[in-house]
Design an enzyme around this catalytic site. Structure first.
Site: not given
Length: 403
Positions: A3, A14, A88, A320, A347
């Site tokens: 990137c 990131c 991106c 979830n 998550c």
């Protein structure tokens, strides 16, 4: 993944950029295994479900900066100035092709970017969602209605230049705080929903409905839940935090062992409307009669979950939740509910571990990492729990992972 923005120090979102993807996946897997070791010592870990390491995001959430006629689309720097990241490489390729053209259209219309430091301006964010069909939903987050008439008058021009866009809406977020969107949504186009075909199920997204960011991995996550449901064959599936119905509809998919009844509960009325539309189309295409329904409600409001919600036969609860997990009250309700199995998609493996400790009557049988977010430490883990009191003759034979 390489990137240029990361290499130039313009964006550090990131955190794992430059780390080989195989290493990222292995380290996430180990992290999740360690977090659940104490509460799920005998769980069988299936092979991690890998993602593409780039061009995997179906959604672009772009902060608008710069000035009218020369906008930036990306993030803000430490001084609250706009950093342009329109190229991106995380976004799926159709979005990568669309975003520069979108920036040109915003410049042409003359929309005024919101200046966070000065607390003035109008256009705060652009939110794009890409369907596997190639169609796109575009949401413009504005501070006020000042530009609404302008956008309505320029809508034909916008749609002419951005032919992929099928749904356009304005979200009003008048407050000066780090909140992406507000509660008021104004749909500008005749079409108000984006169809999202996932596996053999078509979901429908309204502008402020949640959908997983990585379509390919979301499809794998839903298939895993369906595989488990077909193996344990519950008579009833209760899907809490059901969103637009992804888990519920996959668990109701035709096949040997499909449940007789599926109920989804979701706090967002818009998401429930989306799920109900998908259910109508499911019924029209399904040769089997499944009692499939959705209702609006807070999944953590256990007082609203009557004892009869799971029915008289075998049952599975699907959860979830957001990062905070299901919490003590809902965990306690599930613990005393009598549900034979629980499918928990998380998550946040740390809140998952806390919730599993709150449900000692359940044993974790299988778990699988689904890598929704390459280049970051974020993760999605799905776990199949079985009530420990089930006799050996009642226990299914788990066949393991399917791609």
């Amino acid at each position: 993944m390489q990137c240029d923005y990361f290499d130039a120090g313009r964006c550090r979102s990131c955190a794992l950029m430059g780390v080989p993807y195989a290493v990222q996946l292995a380290e996430k897997h180990e992290r999740c295994q360690q977090a659940l070791a104490a509460v799920a010592p005998d769980v069988t870990w299936l092979e991690p479900f890998a993602s593409r390491e780039s061009a995997f995001r179906n959604k672009a959430k772009l902060v608008v900066g710069g000035r009218a006629g020369a906008v930036t689309l990306g993030i803000l720097d430490p001084q609250l100035g706009g950093v342009d990241l329109r190229a991106c490489g995380l976004h799926e390729e159709p979005l990568q092709r669309l975003i520069p053209r979108l920036a040109d259209v915003v410049d042409e219309i003359g929309l005024e970017p919101y200046d966070v430091a000065a607390r003035r301006g109008e256009l705060k964010h652009l939110i794009l969602t890409l369907s596997p069909t190639g169609e796109v939903m575009l949401r413009l987050v504005l501070r006020s209605r000042k530009h609404l008439a302008l956008l309505q008058s320029r809508l034909p021009r916008l749609l002419e230049h951005l032919s992929e866009v099928r749904v356009v809406s304005v979200n009003l977020q008048p407050e000066h705080k780090a909140v992406l969107e507000g509660s008021t949504e104004v749909v500008l186009t005749e079409q108000s929903m984006l169809e999202m075909p996932v596996n053999d199920v078509t979901l429908n997204l309204r502008p402020n409905s949640f959908f997983q960011t990585n379509t390919v991995v979301a499809a794998g996550l839903y298939r895993q839940a369906r595989d488990w449901a077909l193996e344990v064959r519950p008579d009833t599936v209760l899907d809490l935090y059901c969103g637009v119905g992804g888990f519920a509809l996959h668990c109701a998919t035709d096949g040997q062992g499909a449940p007789r009844r599926v109920l989804g509960v979701e706090v967002s009325p818009e998401a429930v409307l989306s799920a109900e539309l998908s259910a109508d189309r499911f019924w029209a295409a399904s040769p089997r009669a499944v009692d499939l329904s959705f209702r609006t409600g807070d999944a953590t409001d256990v007082s609203a979950l009557e004892p009869t919600v799971l029915g008289d036969g075998t049952s599975m609860v699907v959860v979830n939740p957001p990062r905070r997990g299901i919490g003590a009250d809902l965990a306690a309700w599930i613990e005393r509910s009598g549900a034979d199995h629980v499918t928990y998609s998380s998550c946040n493996v740390d809140s998952l571990a806390r919730d599993l400790a709150r449900m000692p009557s359940y044993v974790a049988r299988q778990a699988r990492l689904h890598d929704m977010f390459p280049q970051t430490t974020h993760h999605e883990v799905i776990v199949l729990l079985q009530r420990e009191s089930l006799s050996l003759t009642e226990q299914p034979v788990y066949r393991g992972a399917q791609r």
